[in-house]
Design a protein around this motif. Structure first.
Motif, PDB file in Angstrom:
ATOM      1  N   SER A 188       0.897  -1.208   0.030  1.00  0.00           N
ATOM      2  CA  SER A 188       0.066  -0.001   0.034  1.00  0.00           C
ATOM      3  C   SER A 188       1.109   1.277   0.233  1.00  0.00           C
ATOM      4  O   SER A 188       0.456   2.164   0.627  1.00  0.00           O
ATOM      5  N   ASP A 189       1.994   1.328  -0.603  1.00  0.00           N
ATOM      6  CA  ASP A 189       2.942   2.233  -0.727  1.00  0.00           C
ATOM      7  C   ASP A 189       2.433   3.529  -1.309  1.00  0.00           C
ATOM      8  O   ASP A 189       2.791   4.583  -1.115  1.00  0.00           O
TER       9      ASP A 189
ATOM     10  N   THR B  67      -3.336   7.067  -1.176  1.00  0.00           N
ATOM     11  CA  THR B  67      -3.082   6.649   0.300  1.00  0.00           C
ATOM     12  C   THR B  67      -1.408   6.341  -0.008  1.00  0.00           C
ATOM     13  O   THR B  67      -1.111   5.799  -1.113  1.00  0.00           O
ATOM     14  N   SER B  68      -0.810   6.617   1.079  1.00  0.00           N
ATOM     15  CA  SER B  68       0.609   6.211   0.916  1.00  0.00           C
ATOM     16  C   SER B  68       1.203   5.630   2.396  1.00  0.00           C
ATOM     17  O   SER B  68       1.242   6.521   3.170  1.00  0.00           O
ATOM     18  N   GLU B  69       1.349   4.285   2.487  1.00  0.00           N
ATOM     19  CA  GLU B  69       1.991   3.540   3.739  1.00  0.00           C
ATOM     20  C   GLU B  69       3.264   2.575   3.527  1.00  0.00           C
ATOM     21  O   GLU B  69       3.003   1.936   2.450  1.00  0.00           O
ATOM     22  N   GLN B  70       4.097   2.912   4.119  1.00  0.00           N
ATOM     23  CA  GLN B  70       5.521   2.320   3.740  1.00  0.00           C
ATOM     24  C   GLN B  70       5.531   0.902   4.273  1.00  0.00           C
ATOM     25  O   GLN B  70       5.184   0.599   5.245  1.00  0.00           O
ATOM     26  N   HIS B  71       5.674  -0.052   3.045  1.00  0.00           N
ATOM     27  CA  HIS B  71       5.545  -1.493   3.202  1.00  0.00           C
ATOM     28  C   HIS B  71       6.706  -2.090   2.466  1.00  0.00           C
ATOM     29  O   HIS B  71       7.648  -2.649   2.934  1.00  0.00           O
TER      30      HIS B  71
ATOM     31  N   ASP C 192       5.134  12.520   3.500  1.00  0.00           N
ATOM     32  CA  ASP C 192       4.585  12.355   4.987  1.00  0.00           C
ATOM     33  C   ASP C 192       3.199  11.912   4.958  1.00  0.00           C
ATOM     34  O   ASP C 192       2.667  11.467   5.868  1.00  0.00           O
ATOM     35  N   LYS C 193       2.411  12.494   3.990  1.00  0.00           N
ATOM     36  CA  LYS C 193       0.794  12.034   4.164  1.00  0.00           C
ATOM     37  C   LYS C 193       0.439  10.809   3.931  1.00  0.00           C
ATOM     38  O   LYS C 193       1.067  10.120   3.209  1.00  0.00           O
ATOM     39  N   VAL C 194      -0.523  10.271   4.623  1.00  0.00           N
ATOM     40  CA  VAL C 194      -1.161   9.137   4.190  1.00  0.00           C
ATOM     41  C   VAL C 194      -2.077   9.210   3.463  1.00  0.00           C
ATOM     42  O   VAL C 194      -2.097   8.161   2.518  1.00  0.00           O
ATOM     43  N   ARG C 195      -2.915  10.089   3.609  1.00  0.00           N
ATOM     44  CA  ARG C 195      -4.080  10.267   2.394  1.00  0.00           C
ATOM     45  C   ARG C 195      -3.983  11.731   2.015  1.00  0.00           C
ATOM     46  O   ARG C 195      -3.958  12.544   2.781  1.00  0.00           O
TER      47      ARG C 195
ATOM     48  N   LYS D 241      10.120   6.120   2.780  1.00  0.00           N
ATOM     49  CA  LYS D 241       8.698   6.916   2.674  1.00  0.00           C
ATOM     50  C   LYS D 241       9.196   8.068   1.312  1.00  0.00           C
ATOM     51  O   LYS D 241      10.245   8.605   1.539  1.00  0.00           O
TER      52      LYS D 241
END
Length: 450
Positions: free
Chosen positions: A377-378, A387-391, A399-402, A396
């Motif tokens: 879900s990077d 959306t951006s979540e480091q996996h 900084d923002k998730v959404r 990263k």
């Protein structure tokens, strides 16, 4: 009154006798203009100046650049020749006449925002100019710069041996380039490049600059844009046009460098020398935010996104196509395109860009609902929403998730010629060659045993 006009130039000015201007192909038109100025033939001057202004191909660089720099009466053509020089500055900086360039014209070149060269190399060329113009008190052997170019004439290294320099040598050099130094954009260098400059030439840098720049890098978050400051010169922009609402030609050159396997900023391609063709095949402001399934047919793409409100720029390079598993990715890496690396990136802070390589897990996918997914879900794109979540990637990029998308562009990447295509697959070709001869050897051994 005496005129310093060669016979060839004078003979070409048949305008004097017939009212018609004819210039031989082997005669420099700029010399004809100069002669016309001396003879006060204003119609000839205006005609040839317009000819140069309307025809970039009429210019013969680098020679014409240095003619213009020495002739005050050619003011009308100065802006055009400076602009042309910025598109390929190496032919100017590396010309044997460069050390004789007068300081005023050099400063005009250094001040250009469209000077197409990495800042550290601009600095070293200035040092080269300063060395020659400092005087006979310098040790010429130790002050000899060594330029190393790759096959595309991009600078690979620029070495100046300062080990035998004395404090007086540095002091004299500083006096020579004192008026030029303020036009070097030290704040636009990477930390590694600036550290290299500081280690070699700290004694010629302005007082206080080092502390300011080191604090600047300390405060600069690569995930955020650099705050505006009137004392900091803006980044140079490429003189070459590129069709994009998000990135410019210098950004493309950096992305191409990453695709080609380069990790740093010092040896970035120049835009005109990149090995790849970037073709825009999708632009959300034209094609909408709901037709991402049209991207299935493109197996090698760069996607760039401009974030709404903040203006942050992020993107991804996908060399492998869509809906492939991690095991398929490993096989692809081993047997098809060894040089290609799957990565996401940020150009939000262009002085300190981020590149984050894929490490494990999910790859790239376009779902039945027309959602684009990179990594676990990077980077997930759903219409105008992201959306951006480091996996699955190492770093990263935002900084923002959404967040929401202001503009999205997709560029199809192809190699410019067959040589590049073959060279990028050399490991694969070697493996095939080895397997072929290994198979022949096995058959030979089996037949001999019989």
């Amino acid at each position: 009154m005496e005129f310093n006009i060669s016979t060839d130039i004078f003979e070409d000015l048949t305008y004097i006798y017939s009212g018609k201007l004819t210039v031989k192909k082997n005669v420099k038109c700029l010399y004809v203009i100069i002669a016309a100025y001396d003879l006060q033939l204003q119609n000839v001057v205006e005609h040839l100046e317009n000819y140069f202004k309307e025809n970039d191909s009429a210019w013969k660089l680098p020679k014409d650049f240095f003619i213009i720099s020495e002739q005050r009466q050619l003011k009308q053509l100065e802006e055009q020749v400076l602009k042309l020089a910025c598109t390929d500055p190496i032919i100017i900086f590396n010309c044997k006449d460069f050390p004789q360039l007068n300081e005023g014209f050099l400063i005009r070149l250094l001040k250009r925002n469209d000077l197409e060269l990495n800042e550290i190399n601009i600095f070293y060329y200035l040092v080269k100019w300063g060395i020659v113009n400092t005087g006979l008190t310098l040790n010429k052997k130790s002050f000899s710069p060594i330029l190393i170019f790759d096959k595309d004439r991009s600078i690979l290294d620029f070495v100046i041996d300062t080990r035998k320099w004395t404090p007086i040598d540095f002091m004299n050099l500083e006096k020579t380039i004192r008026n030029c130094i303020p036009h070097i954009r030290f704040y636009q260098m990477s930390l590694g490049d600036y550290t290299e400059v500081k280690n070699e030439f700290k004694d010629i840098l302005p007082n206080g600059l080092d502390d300011e720049i080191m604090q600047h890098f300390k405060d600069s978050n690569p995930l955020m844009r650099i705050p505006s400051n009137d004392n900091i010169l803006p980044p140079r922009e490429s003189a070459c046009p590129f069709d994009s609402n998000i990135i410019n030609a210098k950004d493309v050159a950096l992305i191409a460098t990453w695709i080609n396997g380069g990790k740093g900023k010092k040896h970035v391609f120049q835009f005109k020398n990149i090995h790849f063709k970037f073709e825009c095949v999708y632009r959300s402001s034209i094609d909408g935010f709901d037709k991402y399934d049209n991207l299935y047919k493109y197996k090698r793409v760069v996607i760039v996104i401009k974030v709404r409100n903040s203006g942050e720029i992020i993107g991804v390079y996908n060399p492998f196509g869509w809906d492939i598993s991690y095991s398929e990715y490993i096989l692809f890496k081993l047997f098809r395109d060894f040089l290609s690396r799957y990565f996401i990136f940020s150009l939000t802070n262009r002085v300190n860009p981020i590149i984050s390589y894929h490490k494990e897990g999910a790859m790239s996918k376009i779902s039945n609902e027309r959602h684009i997914l990179f990594g676990t879900s990077d980077l997930s794109i759903n219409g105008i929403y992201c959306t951006s979540e480091q996996h699955s990637f190492k770093k990263k990029i935002i900084d923002k998730v959404r967040f929401e998308i202001d503009e999205l562009e997709v560029f199809h990447i192809t190699n410019k010629n067959i040589v590049i295509t073959l060279s990028s697959n050399i490991p694969f070709l070697i493996i095939i060659f080895i397997l072929y001869w290994l198979w022949i050897l096995i058959i030979f051994i089996i037949l001999n045993k019989k």
